[in-house]
Motif scaffolding. Sequence first.
Motif, PDB file in Angstrom:
ATOM      1  N   THR A 102       0.808  -1.222   0.000  1.00 19.37           N
ATOM      2  CA  THR A 102       0.000   0.000   0.000  1.00 19.37           C
ATOM      3  C   THR A 102       0.841   1.273   0.000  1.00 19.37           C
ATOM      4  OG1 THR A 102      -0.172  -0.081   2.404  1.00 19.37           O
ATOM      5  CG2 THR A 102      -1.986  -1.073   1.126  1.00 19.37           C
ATOM      6  N   ASP A 103       2.164   1.124  -0.029  1.00 19.87           N
ATOM      7  CA  ASP A 103       3.009   2.310  -0.119  1.00 19.87           C
ATOM      8  C   ASP A 103       4.193   2.014  -1.032  1.00 19.87           C
ATOM      9  OD1 ASP A 103       4.009   0.535   1.798  1.00 19.87           O
ATOM     10  OD2 ASP A 103       5.137   2.105   2.813  1.00 19.87           O
ATOM     11  N   HIS A 104       4.714   3.084  -1.652  1.00 18.20           N
ATOM     12  CA  HIS A 104       5.844   2.928  -2.570  1.00 18.20           C
ATOM     13  C   HIS A 104       6.786   4.114  -2.410  1.00 18.20           C
ATOM     14  CE1 HIS A 104       8.142   1.733  -6.046  1.00 18.20           C
ATOM     15  NE2 HIS A 104       8.076   2.969  -6.483  1.00 18.20           N
ATOM     16  N   ASP A 105       8.082   3.815  -2.364  1.00 15.66           N
ATOM     17  CA  ASP A 105       9.119   4.836  -2.264  1.00 15.66           C
ATOM     18  C   ASP A 105       9.861   4.878  -3.601  1.00 15.66           C
ATOM     19  OD1 ASP A 105      11.220   6.530  -1.665  1.00 15.66           O
ATOM     20  OD2 ASP A 105      11.837   5.452   0.142  1.00 15.66           O
ATOM     21  N   PHE A 106       9.764   6.013  -4.296  1.00 15.66           N
ATOM     22  CA  PHE A 106      10.460   6.177  -5.570  1.00 15.66           C
ATOM     23  C   PHE A 106      11.961   6.403  -5.368  1.00 15.66           C
ATOM     24  CE2 PHE A 106       6.137   7.456  -6.933  1.00 15.66           C
ATOM     25  CZ  PHE A 106       5.981   6.566  -7.995  1.00 15.66           C
ATOM     26  N   GLY A 107      12.375   6.625  -4.126  1.00 13.74           N
ATOM     27  CA  GLY A 107      13.784   6.904  -3.858  1.00 13.74           C
ATOM     28  C   GLY A 107      14.110   8.344  -4.213  1.00 13.74           C
ATOM     29  N   THR A 108      15.322   8.591  -4.699  1.00  9.74           N
ATOM     30  CA  THR A 108      15.749   9.935  -5.071  1.00  9.74           C
ATOM     31  C   THR A 108      15.539  10.128  -6.567  1.00  9.74           C
ATOM     32  OG1 THR A 108      17.388   9.931  -3.307  1.00  9.74           O
ATOM     33  CG2 THR A 108      17.673  11.558  -5.047  1.00  9.74           C
ATOM     34  N   ILE A 109      14.818  11.185  -6.910  1.00 11.57           N
ATOM     35  CA  ILE A 109      14.557  11.533  -8.312  1.00 11.57           C
ATOM     36  C   ILE A 109      14.903  13.000  -8.511  1.00 11.57           C
ATOM     37  CG2 ILE A 109      12.766   9.768  -8.564  1.00 11.57           C
ATOM     38  CD1 ILE A 109      10.663  11.993  -8.334  1.00 11.57           C
ATOM     39  N   LYS A 142       6.104   8.166  -1.897  1.00 10.97           N
ATOM     40  CA  LYS A 142       7.020   9.207  -1.441  1.00 10.97           C
ATOM     41  C   LYS A 142       8.238   9.207  -2.344  1.00 10.97           C
ATOM     42  CE  LYS A 142       9.471   6.610   2.181  1.00 10.97           C
ATOM     43  NZ  LYS A 142       9.867   6.634   3.593  1.00 10.97           N
ATOM     44  N   ALA A 143       8.928  10.348  -2.345  1.00 12.27           N
ATOM     45  CA  ALA A 143      10.148  10.498  -3.142  1.00 12.27           C
ATOM     46  C   ALA A 143      10.963  11.637  -2.565  1.00 12.27           C
ATOM     47  CB  ALA A 143       9.807  10.795  -4.601  1.00 12.27           C
TER      48      ALA A 143
END
Length: 154
Positions: A54-61, A143-144
């Motif tokens: 239910t959550d995803h972290d795009f990391g650093t963009i 989040k990112a």
Amino acid sequence: MKIRILIALTGAFIISMTSCKNNASEKVKTENVQMAAQRDAKTKNLSIMTFSKTDHDFGTINEGDIVEHEFTFTNTGKAPLLIINAKGSCGCTVPEWTKEPIAPGASGALLVAFNSNGKPNMQTKQITITTNTEKGKEILKIKAMVTPKTKINR
């Protein structure tokens, strides 16, 4: 003559202030879904939206990047699952979802696109899904860490 004009203007004002500003078809759909969920809850024939996560972290963009993630789910309930609406917490987060009912045991997907333009530093966004599950709403989070654009000094 002035009284008739005043009465007509007052009547028009009252009508314009009390007229419905919402799309009636959206309202009816939500009410129908709520009624169906209540009916199904009584008979234990509920749709249940079970996500793989239910959550995803795009990391650093980098600022300006548009990134996407597909959330997958399965209807683990006993009634067809209906997604009425999905909405991001801001205009930079745009969800796309399966519009057809998802049968019990079947899977579906919800694609979330995040536009990082003008959104530097840590960003946390929420997607609210309106469904015919017992809760009526499901929440997803992304989040990112957005690296700001470098400013050119002149």
